[in-house]
Design an enzyme around this catalytic site. Structure first.
Site, PDB file in Angstrom:
ATOM      1  N   PHE A  89     -37.066 -23.642  27.850  1.00 18.23           N
ATOM      2  CA  PHE A  89     -35.963 -23.882  28.792  1.00 18.23           C
ATOM      3  C   PHE A  89     -36.205 -25.225  29.465  1.00 18.23           C
ATOM      4  CE2 PHE A  89     -33.653 -24.118  32.689  1.00 18.23           C
ATOM      5  CZ  PHE A  89     -32.396 -23.677  32.306  1.00 18.23           C
ATOM      6  N   ASP A 137     -43.103 -30.575  30.729  1.00 17.50           N
ATOM      7  CA  ASP A 137     -42.052 -30.190  31.672  1.00 17.50           C
ATOM      8  C   ASP A 137     -42.676 -29.250  32.695  1.00 17.50           C
ATOM      9  OD1 ASP A 137     -39.949 -29.267  33.118  1.00 17.50           O
ATOM     10  OD2 ASP A 137     -38.640 -28.846  31.411  1.00 17.50           O
ATOM     11  N   LYS A 165     -37.361 -29.021  41.015  1.00 18.37           N
ATOM     12  CA  LYS A 165     -37.416 -27.790  41.809  1.00 18.37           C
ATOM     13  C   LYS A 165     -38.135 -28.015  43.152  1.00 18.37           C
ATOM     14  CE  LYS A 165     -35.984 -24.500  38.483  1.00 18.37           C
ATOM     15  NZ  LYS A 165     -36.171 -24.555  37.042  1.00 18.37           N
TER      16      LYS A 165
HETATM   17  C1  LIG Z   1     -35.230 -25.201  36.064  1.00 24.56           C
HETATM   18  C2  LIG Z   1     -35.839 -25.948  34.960  1.00 24.56           C
HETATM   19  C3  LIG Z   1     -35.226 -27.087  34.415  1.00 24.56           C
HETATM   20  C4  LIG Z   1     -33.852 -27.548  34.847  1.00 24.56           C
HETATM   21  O1  LIG Z   1     -33.785 -27.840  36.193  1.00 24.56           O
HETATM   22  P1  LIG Z   1     -32.343 -27.938  36.920  1.00 24.56           P
HETATM   23  O2  LIG Z   1     -32.656 -28.506  38.263  1.00 24.56           O
HETATM   24  O3  LIG Z   1     -31.797 -26.543  36.986  1.00 24.56           O
HETATM   25  O4  LIG Z   1     -31.497 -28.829  36.074  1.00 24.56           O
HETATM   26  C5  LIG Z   1     -35.883 -27.771  33.414  1.00 24.56           C
HETATM   27  N1  LIG Z   1     -37.089 -27.365  32.973  1.00 24.56           N
HETATM   28  C6  LIG Z   1     -37.709 -26.283  33.468  1.00 24.56           C
HETATM   29  C7  LIG Z   1     -39.058 -25.904  32.947  1.00 24.56           C
HETATM   30  C8  LIG Z   1     -37.100 -25.523  34.460  1.00 24.56           C
HETATM   31  O5  LIG Z   1     -37.697 -24.424  34.926  1.00 24.56           O
END
Ligand SMILES: *Cc1c(COP(=O)(O)O)cnc(C)c1O
Length: 400
Positions: free
Chosen positions: A141, A226, A255
């Site tokens: 994700f 990520d 986040k």
């Molecule tokens: C939440 C998340 C994203 C996307 O972040 P948004 O601010 O919702 O666009 C990307 N990578 C990971 C691992 C995430 O948990």
């Protein structure tokens, strides 16, 4: 007075139906607690998917926002302002990196990292233009843009959003041999979550991330981590990769970087890589705005003390010990690191959705990832008593 049902009806009538929220209408939050329209209090065991690592309205973060609101909030990048350079310098120092590209959402940070990795591949590594490949993991994700869902393996996230962006190769997460086989002389980068959050808090086998680093080094490939959900103290270390003493070439952060107040994300990493961007080639109107930077600088200060990493480690050990006792007694499996857990409810028991609804009834808010999996990620400011209170509720719900 508007009632709970009326607020929900308004949402359902006027906001797009791209989410399926629990029927709770929150009006206030403080620390690990939120209050709904009827004055009922709930423990927040989701933390906005780890965007609220410091809890709701952490006083230092609120003070930083208010102070900055009294000065200047937005300049655009057409001009310098007095927060951007400090934010970038402090974030680079905290993360041990050389350069920072500020953006807003997590998806934008991932998009930016992908663009930078491709540009680096053509201009520095010398891959023929337009042919670079990026290797990603199944069940990933990384956000919701068209390019990012191009390499999602979640059909719901992809269906009817094509045509998709080419240039991605998907391999099984945690499988070092599959990763080795996927790397060719056209590979620009490997993009991985050090712990897969949405997939159900999946921790890869020991040595997988270090192995990925070695493969990338052998083949001159960038490792992009990520850490949008796994980073910033959630797993007990600043970055989840730190558990394996692995360094990425680029990290995406988001986040919790915005302290639960501002959308704030960043790509941080090596100068040789981020340095490929020249004026006009990439940007964002709000990226690196003074208000977000002021809040972000305070997030960096909180993280620099190590207090939240320590809390995550200590409270996480307690959480995992207690959840472990439920294996075979309501839970089939418990995964995770630090104050972060994915738990699978025993097949035949409640679905994740039903369990979340039952927990809300008991004053604990968390959310299924899918199927029978619950994600547990309380704010790192939670007290041990409150943590126990939430775990007690989980035990009652999954044992039924
Ligand atoms: C939440 C998340 C994203 C996307 O972040 P948004 O601010 O919702 O666009 C990307 N990578 C990971 C691992 C995430 O948990």
């Amino acid at each position: 007075m508007t009632t709970t049902a009326e607020f929900i009806a308004l949402d359902e009538r006027w906001s797009t139906h791209n989410y399926h929220p629990l029927p709770v209408v929150i009006t206030e939050g403080e620390g690990a607690w939120v209050t709904d329209t009827e004055g009922k209090r709930y423990l927040d065991f989701l933390s906005a998917y780890s965007a609220l690592n410091f809890g709701h309205r952490h006083p230092d973060l609120v003070a930083a926002a208010i102070e900055q609101l009294g000065r200047v909030t937005l300049t655009s990048r057409a001009f310098h302002h007095d927060q951007l350079g400090l934010f970038c310098a402090e974030l680079a120092e905290l993360t041990g990196t050389e350069m920072v590209l500020p953006m807003n959402s997590g998806a934008e940070a991932v998009e930016s990292a992908l663009k930078v990795a491709r540009k680096w591949a053509y201009e520095v590594k010398g891959i023929p233009d337009g042919t670079a490949e990026i290797v990603v993991a199944g069940s990933n994700f990384h956000g919701r843009t068209t390019t990012i869902v191009s390499f999602s393996t979640d059909e719901t996230a992809r269906a009817h959003f094509g045509p998709f962006t080419p240039g991605f190769v998907v391999v099984k997460y945690g499988d070092a041999a599959a990763l080795r086989d996927a790397i060719t002389d056209r590979t620009a980068a490997v993009l991985l979550e050090p712990v897969q959050g949405e997939a159900g808090v999946i921790v890869p086998p020991d040595g997988y991330l270090a192995g990925a680093r070695r493969l990338c080094d052998e083949h001159g490939v960038l490792l992009i981590a990520d850490e949008i959900q796994s980073g910033l103290a959630r797993t007990g270390t600043l970055l989840a990769l730190d558990h394996e003493h692995v360094r990425a070439d680029l990290y995406t952060l988001g986040k919790a970087l915005g302290g639960g107040i501002m959308p704030l994300s960043a790509v941080v990493g090596r100068r040789e890589v981020l340095g490929v961007l020249k004026p006009g080639e990439h940007g964002s109107t709000f990226g690196g705005n003074p208000l977000a930077c002021a809040v972000g600088r305070t997030v960096i200060k909180l993280l620099a003390t190590g207090e939240f990493q320590q809390r995550s480690t200590a409270l996480g050990a307690h959480l995992h010990a207690r959840l472990g006792e439920l294996i075979g007694d309501g839970l089939a499996e418990v995964r995770g690191r630090g104050l972060w857990a994915g738990v699978d409810i025993t097949p035949g028991g409640l679905s994740g959705r039903e369990a979340s609804a039952a927990l809300a009834g008991k004053g604990v808010l968390c959310k299924e990832t899918h199927g029978n999996t619950l994600r547990i990620a309380p704010p790192l400011v939670i007290s041990e008593d409150d943590l126990d209170r939430g775990i007690d509720a989980i035990a009652e719900v999954v044992r039924r």
